[in-house]
Design an enzyme around this catalytic site. Sequence first.
Site, PDB file in Angstrom:
ATOM      1  N   GLY A  82      37.392  43.984  36.118  1.00  0.00           N
ATOM      2  CA  GLY A  82      37.037  42.647  35.651  1.00  0.00           C
ATOM      3  C   GLY A  82      36.013  42.720  34.538  1.00  0.00           C
ATOM      4  N   GLY A  83      34.738  42.524  34.888  1.00  0.00           N
ATOM      5  CA  GLY A  83      33.654  42.443  33.896  1.00  0.00           C
ATOM      6  C   GLY A  83      33.667  43.549  32.858  1.00  0.00           C
ATOM      7  N   SER A 110      33.873  45.649  40.852  1.00  0.00           N
ATOM      8  CA  SER A 110      32.708  46.280  40.227  1.00  0.00           C
ATOM      9  C   SER A 110      32.987  47.711  39.747  1.00  0.00           C
ATOM     10  CB  SER A 110      31.501  46.236  41.168  1.00  0.00           C
ATOM     11  OG  SER A 110      31.152  44.881  41.467  1.00  0.00           O
ATOM     12  N   ASN A 125      41.389  42.703  33.872  1.00  0.00           N
ATOM     13  CA  ASN A 125      41.579  41.288  34.174  1.00  0.00           C
ATOM     14  C   ASN A 125      40.455  40.519  33.482  1.00  0.00           C
ATOM     15  OD1 ASN A 125      41.852  38.754  35.233  1.00  0.00           O
ATOM     16  ND2 ASN A 125      41.393  39.335  37.355  1.00  0.00           N
ATOM     17  N   TRP A 126      40.804  39.848  32.403  1.00  0.00           N
ATOM     18  CA  TRP A 126      39.781  39.151  31.608  1.00  0.00           C
ATOM     19  C   TRP A 126      39.358  37.836  32.262  1.00  0.00           C
ATOM     20  CZ3 TRP A 126      41.906  39.778  25.872  1.00  0.00           C
ATOM     21  CH2 TRP A 126      41.955  41.143  25.570  1.00  0.00           C
ATOM     22  N   LYS A 127      40.068  37.412  33.294  1.00  0.00           N
ATOM     23  CA  LYS A 127      39.749  36.150  33.996  1.00  0.00           C
ATOM     24  C   LYS A 127      39.640  35.011  32.969  1.00  0.00           C
ATOM     25  CE  LYS A 127      37.778  38.840  37.694  1.00  0.00           C
ATOM     26  NZ  LYS A 127      36.863  38.941  38.826  1.00  0.00           N
ATOM     27  N   HIS A 134      45.423  37.222  43.344  1.00  0.00           N
ATOM     28  CA  HIS A 134      44.016  37.599  43.163  1.00  0.00           C
ATOM     29  C   HIS A 134      43.158  36.763  44.114  1.00  0.00           C
ATOM     30  CE1 HIS A 134      40.087  38.147  41.396  1.00  0.00           C
ATOM     31  NE2 HIS A 134      40.566  39.234  40.819  1.00  0.00           N
ATOM     32  N   GLU A 163      40.461  35.287  43.747  1.00  0.00           N
ATOM     33  CA  GLU A 163      39.958  34.020  43.176  1.00  0.00           C
ATOM     34  C   GLU A 163      41.033  32.951  43.241  1.00  0.00           C
ATOM     35  OE1 GLU A 163      38.574  35.728  39.500  1.00  0.00           O
ATOM     36  OE2 GLU A 163      37.061  36.835  40.660  1.00  0.00           O
ATOM     37  N   GLU A 168      41.274  44.845  46.303  1.00  0.00           N
ATOM     38  CA  GLU A 168      40.001  44.340  45.780  1.00  0.00           C
ATOM     39  C   GLU A 168      39.238  43.653  46.907  1.00  0.00           C
ATOM     40  OE1 GLU A 168      40.284  43.582  41.238  1.00  0.00           O
ATOM     41  OE2 GLU A 168      41.050  41.825  42.255  1.00  0.00           O
ATOM     42  N   GLY A 197      32.710  41.272  41.158  1.00  0.00           N
ATOM     43  CA  GLY A 197      31.700  40.595  40.342  1.00  0.00           C
ATOM     44  C   GLY A 197      30.296  40.664  40.916  1.00  0.00           C
TER      45      GLY A 197
HETATM   46  P1  13P Z   1      34.770  42.907  38.556  1.00  0.00           P
HETATM   47  O1  13P Z   1      35.198  44.232  37.984  1.00  0.00           O
HETATM   48  O2  13P Z   1      34.052  42.035  37.583  1.00  0.00           O
HETATM   49  O3  13P Z   1      34.061  43.082  39.858  1.00  0.00           O
HETATM   50  O4  13P Z   1      36.125  42.105  38.903  1.00  0.00           O
HETATM   51  C1  13P Z   1      37.101  42.719  39.649  1.00  0.00           C
HETATM   52  C2  13P Z   1      38.323  41.871  39.627  1.00  0.00           C
HETATM   53  O5  13P Z   1      38.362  40.826  40.246  1.00  0.00           O
HETATM   54  C3  13P Z   1      39.462  42.329  38.831  1.00  0.00           C
HETATM   55  O6  13P Z   1      40.603  41.609  39.134  1.00  0.00           O
END
Ligand code: 13P
Length: 252
Positions: free
Chosen positions: A231-232, A210, A9-11, A94, A96, A164, A170
């Site tokens: 994510g990251g 994470s 997920n590149w957000k 998600h 967020e 998640e 994050g």
């Molecule tokens: P991180 O891997 O940066 O914690 O993000 C997880 C995420 O929200 C993937 O959708």
Amino acid sequence: MPTPVVAGNWKMNTTLDEAQRLASEVRDGTGSDVGCDVILCPPFISLQAVWNAVAGSQVKVGAQNMHHESSGAFTGEISPPMIQSLCDHVLLGHSERRQLFGDTDQTVNLKVKAALAHALRPILCVGETLEQRESGRAQEVVANQVREGLSGVEDITRLIVAYEPVWAIGTGQAATPETAEEIMGGAVKDTLSALFGDAASEVPLLYGGSVNPGNAASFAAQPSIHGGLVGGASLQADQFLEIVRVVAEAKV
Ligand code: 13P
């Protein structure tokens, strides 16, 4: 056992050029016998470029959200038919989106049904906040998100569920594999089984929060975890490819 899945997920990261480059690097590092489904979820604006970059490879594409209506006066929104020709998957609910953009179990449910109606694979995201965990409600909150998100859904053949925990996203503070297994083998699996019977055992369950190359194998070693939503670490091709490699290896 479901086919393992690793999704990135590149957000709200990557310009068009960066997205194209990252997708090409992931494509080049993914062999034909990768051993798990690899999904990239770039920003909407880069879906076409990423789709083109991975064409003919094992890598699949997902959107990060969508509206449930097919068209209409919804300024700034993207509909299922718009992404249908550019994606196989779509992330829905998600945390967020739930926390910052007003997604609720009800709107997420409408989106899940719209995704299924448009031949997309929904990746339903669920997870409790720190406050909900500390008050002992994690199982109940997650079970409820699964139940409400799938209300009225009859066929879960194409469903993927991602757990998640909000406090692990994050933060560099991943859940322990045992904590993740407790929820995924508990609230997620039990709710799916109660609603859909045997079909539940074929739904890939992903852990997110994470995930990195150093901890991915320990999550994938858990019986109720079939992959990761990253994510990251998905923004670095070498890290993401290493996660793909260790998950595929753990799930052989
Ligand atoms: P991180 O891997 O940066 O914690 O993000 C997880 C995420 O929200 C993937 O959708």
